[in-house]
Design a protein around this motif. Structure first.
Motif, short mmCIF file in Angstrom:
data_model
loop_
_atom_site.label_atom_id
_atom_site.label_comp_id
_atom_site.label_asym_id
_atom_site.label_seq_id
_atom_site.Cartn_x
_atom_site.Cartn_y
_atom_site.Cartn_z
N THR A 282 0.84 -1.19 0.00
CA THR A 282 0.00 0.00 0.00
C THR A 282 0.88 1.24 0.00
OG1 THR A 282 -1.79 -1.12 1.16
CG2 THR A 282 -1.74 1.28 1.31
N LEU A 283 0.45 2.24 -0.77
CA LEU A 283 1.13 3.53 -0.79
C LEU A 283 0.24 4.56 -0.10
CD1 LEU A 283 3.24 5.63 -1.70
CD2 LEU A 283 1.96 5.80 -3.87
N VAL A 284 0.79 5.26 0.88
CA VAL A 284 0.07 6.33 1.56
C VAL A 284 0.85 7.62 1.35
CG1 VAL A 284 -0.86 7.20 3.74
CG2 VAL A 284 -0.79 4.73 3.31
N LEU A 285 0.19 8.61 0.76
CA LEU A 285 0.76 9.94 0.60
C LEU A 285 -0.13 10.92 1.36
CD1 LEU A 285 2.63 12.06 -0.66
CD2 LEU A 285 1.17 12.04 -2.69
N LEU B 240 -3.33 4.22 -1.92
CA LEU B 240 -3.39 3.43 -3.15
C LEU B 240 -2.95 2.01 -2.82
CD1 LEU B 240 -3.91 3.50 -6.20
CD2 LEU B 240 -1.51 4.16 -6.51
N ARG B 241 -3.84 1.04 -3.08
CA ARG B 241 -3.62 -0.34 -2.63
C ARG B 241 -3.22 -1.26 -3.79
NH1 ARG B 241 -8.42 1.64 -0.78
NH2 ARG B 241 -8.45 2.26 1.43
N PRO B 242 -2.63 -2.42 -3.48
CA PRO B 242 -2.21 -3.36 -4.53
C PRO B 242 -3.35 -3.94 -5.36
CG PRO B 242 -1.02 -3.79 -2.49
CD PRO B 242 -2.10 -2.81 -2.16
N ASP B 243 -4.58 -3.85 -4.87
CA ASP B 243 -5.70 -4.32 -5.69
C ASP B 243 -6.24 -3.20 -6.58
OD1 ASP B 243 -6.89 -2.71 -3.83
OD2 ASP B 243 -8.36 -4.19 -3.13
N GLY C 102 -12.69 4.20 -4.52
CA GLY C 102 -13.08 3.52 -5.75
C GLY C 102 -11.95 2.67 -6.28
N SER C 103 -11.93 2.53 -7.60
CA SER C 103 -10.95 1.67 -8.25
C SER C 103 -10.29 2.41 -9.41
CB SER C 103 -11.61 0.40 -8.77
OG SER C 103 -10.73 -0.34 -9.59
N MET C 104 -9.01 2.13 -9.62
CA MET C 104 -8.32 2.70 -10.77
C MET C 104 -8.90 2.21 -12.09
SD MET C 104 -4.29 2.60 -9.61
CE MET C 104 -3.77 3.15 -11.23
N TYR C 105 -9.54 1.06 -12.05
CA TYR C 105 -10.12 0.51 -13.27
C TYR C 105 -11.31 1.33 -13.76
CZ TYR C 105 -7.31 -3.76 -12.86
OH TYR C 105 -6.27 -4.66 -12.80
N THR C 106 -12.03 1.94 -12.84
CA THR C 106 -13.26 2.65 -13.21
C THR C 106 -13.16 4.16 -13.11
OG1 THR C 106 -14.08 2.40 -10.94
CG2 THR C 106 -14.72 0.72 -12.54
N TYR D 46 -1.54 -0.40 -10.59
CA TYR D 46 -1.37 0.51 -9.44
C TYR D 46 0.08 0.90 -9.20
CZ TYR D 46 0.66 -3.40 -6.90
OH TYR D 46 1.48 -4.42 -6.51
N VAL D 47 1.02 0.20 -9.85
CA VAL D 47 2.45 0.38 -9.56
C VAL D 47 2.97 1.63 -10.27
CG1 VAL D 47 4.75 -0.61 -9.67
CG2 VAL D 47 2.76 -2.09 -9.29
N LEU D 48 3.53 2.55 -9.48
CA LEU D 48 4.15 3.73 -10.04
C LEU D 48 5.62 3.42 -10.37
CD1 LEU D 48 2.88 6.36 -7.43
CD2 LEU D 48 1.80 5.73 -9.61
N LYS D 49 6.20 4.24 -11.21
CA LYS D 49 7.65 4.12 -11.41
C LYS D 49 8.33 4.38 -10.07
CE LYS D 49 7.88 5.55 -16.27
NZ LYS D 49 8.44 6.57 -17.21
N PRO D 50 9.47 3.74 -9.81
CA PRO D 50 10.14 3.95 -8.52
C PRO D 50 10.29 5.44 -8.19
CG PRO D 50 11.21 2.19 -9.72
CD PRO D 50 10.20 2.78 -10.66
#
Length: 414
Positions: A95-98, A181-184, A199-203, A312-316
């Protein structure tokens, strides 16, 4: 079958259950305390054009804690850019928390209050609005129409803004903005530890084509009955129903005493609506036993959809930056946090907001003083205006009654 774990494994499992945050990672946390200048680099972007602003290290005008300082934008109508290099990390499989706080002390009119996460190499002295970023998050205000929260994600070199309209806070107190932002590929946006949306990045982004689309070739079946109610086939019109008149003579009407049949004809009582008349006969409406519901175009799998499990994965990530433009400066950025534990982020908000009421009281006192000053300035302006008005009236009166003025005018004409 009973599972036996070594003594050490039991201890680790117990610790995970009791202290889950003990194994979380704080990737970057900035409270702008001692040594912050060594971590942050002020950009020279727009400086040669005279359009670059700077930052002040301050707690602001009405702090909850005068020792809790942040970075405040300084000088109106400028571009502001500053960044810090951080330990490179990837949010893959976690999980990413900003999270960060911002306080709009000024009447901002128009400007941003967001921060950015950047990948790859960044020349921090040239960091600016055209620097590529992986994530941009935070409020943006312009007039009375734009009061939104940006959540812009970079995917394969292209930036995608969230499709939802998320409204930000516009008062002059400190507010925390949190993105999870979560791994799912699900996400949550919080303000002051309260979920504003999820919500979801897919929608909620147009990054990938939708999984499902409507079948444009589908047609409603010929035998599809979408009539919810129908006429009762067993309902029968009452005998004599059609003979009932819509109007009838008024039974209470009385022929006037002065009515003359020879002049006016035979007197007839006026017509009135017939209370027995119910209008044209119609069958009763009953539930349709064959009703299948309103027909809707079916959804089918989208042949153009190709899943990406790493959506969901950002560039490093290697840098965090503030890059905004503001008509009126005065926004204070503070408490920047990048981690993988939403619970820890929540605790940070609670810790800072322990002084929330003090900040509110300080703001209200500052507002009282500001209004008192404005009222005093307004009173002085009115008095000065009245004074000038009286002086002009005296001058006009003196000129009307001073004969020398007439002589001066006479000589001027000669």
């Amino acid at each position: 079958m009973e599972l036996f774990l070594p003594h050490t494994a039991h201890k680790i499992l117990l610790l995970l259950l009791i202290f889950p945050s003990a194994f979380s990672e704080v990737i970057f946390e900035e409270r702008f305390e001692g040594g912050w200048k060594s971590r942050w680099v002020l950009s020279d972007w727009k400086r040669n054009e005279g359009k670059a602003g700077t930052f002040k290290h301050t707690a602001g005008k009405w702090p909850g804690d005068p020792d809790d300082k942040g970075l405040q934008t300084y000088k109106d109508a400028k571009h502001f850019a500053i960044s810090a290099k951080i330990q490179e990390f990837s949010n893959k499989n976690r999980t990413l928390v900003l999270q960060y706080s911002i306080k709009f002390e000024q009447d901002i009119e128009c400007g941003g209050g967001y921060i950015k996460l950047l990948s790859g190499y960044v020349n921090q002295k040239k960091f600016g609005g055209d620097s590529p970023y992986s994530l941009m998050f935070g409020p943006d205000i312009c007039g009375s129409q734009t009061k939104k929260i940006h959540v812009i994600l970079s995917y394969q070199g292209q930036n995608y803004p969230i499709k939802k309209d998320l409204e930000c806070e516009t008062d002059k107190l400190t507010h925390f903005y949190t993105l999870i932002l979560r791994p799912d590929a699900t996400y949550s946006v919080l303000i002051d530890n309260r979920e504003r949306d999820s919500g979801s990045m897919y929608t909620d982004w147009d990054i990938l084509p939708p999984r499902k689309i409507k079948d444009v070739h589908a047609k409603k079946p010929a035998d599809w009955d979408d009539r919810e109610y129908i006429d009762d086939p067993n309902d029968v019109k009452p005998e004599g129903y059609d003979k009932i008149q819509a109007e009838i003579p008024d039974p209470k009407a009385i022929e006037p005493d002065d009515w003359d049949d020879e002049e006016s004809g035979i007197w007839r009582p006026p017509k009135i609506p017939n209370p027995a008349y119910k209008g044209p006969w119609k069958r009763k409406r009953v539930k349709n036993p064959n009703y299948k519901g309103k027909w809707k175009t079916p959804w089918i799998d989208n042949p153009e959809f190709e899943d990406d499990p790493d959506l969901y994965v950002l560039k490093p990530i290697k840098y965090v930056g503030i890059e905004v433009w503001q008509v009126k400066a005065g926004s204070i950025f503070d408490n920047i946090l990048i981690c993988d534990d939403p619970q820890y982020a929540k605790q940070v908000v609670e810790e800072v907001f322990a002084n929330r009421e003090i900040e509110k009281d300080a703001f209200e006192e500052a507002e009282k003083e500001r209004k008192a000053r404005e009222e005093e300035e307004s009173r002085r302006a009115r008095e000065e205006g009245e004074k000038r008005k009286k002086e002009r009236a005296r001058d006009r009166k003196r000129r009307r009654h001073d004969p020398r003025d007439y002589m001066d005018d006479y000589h001027d004409e000669l």
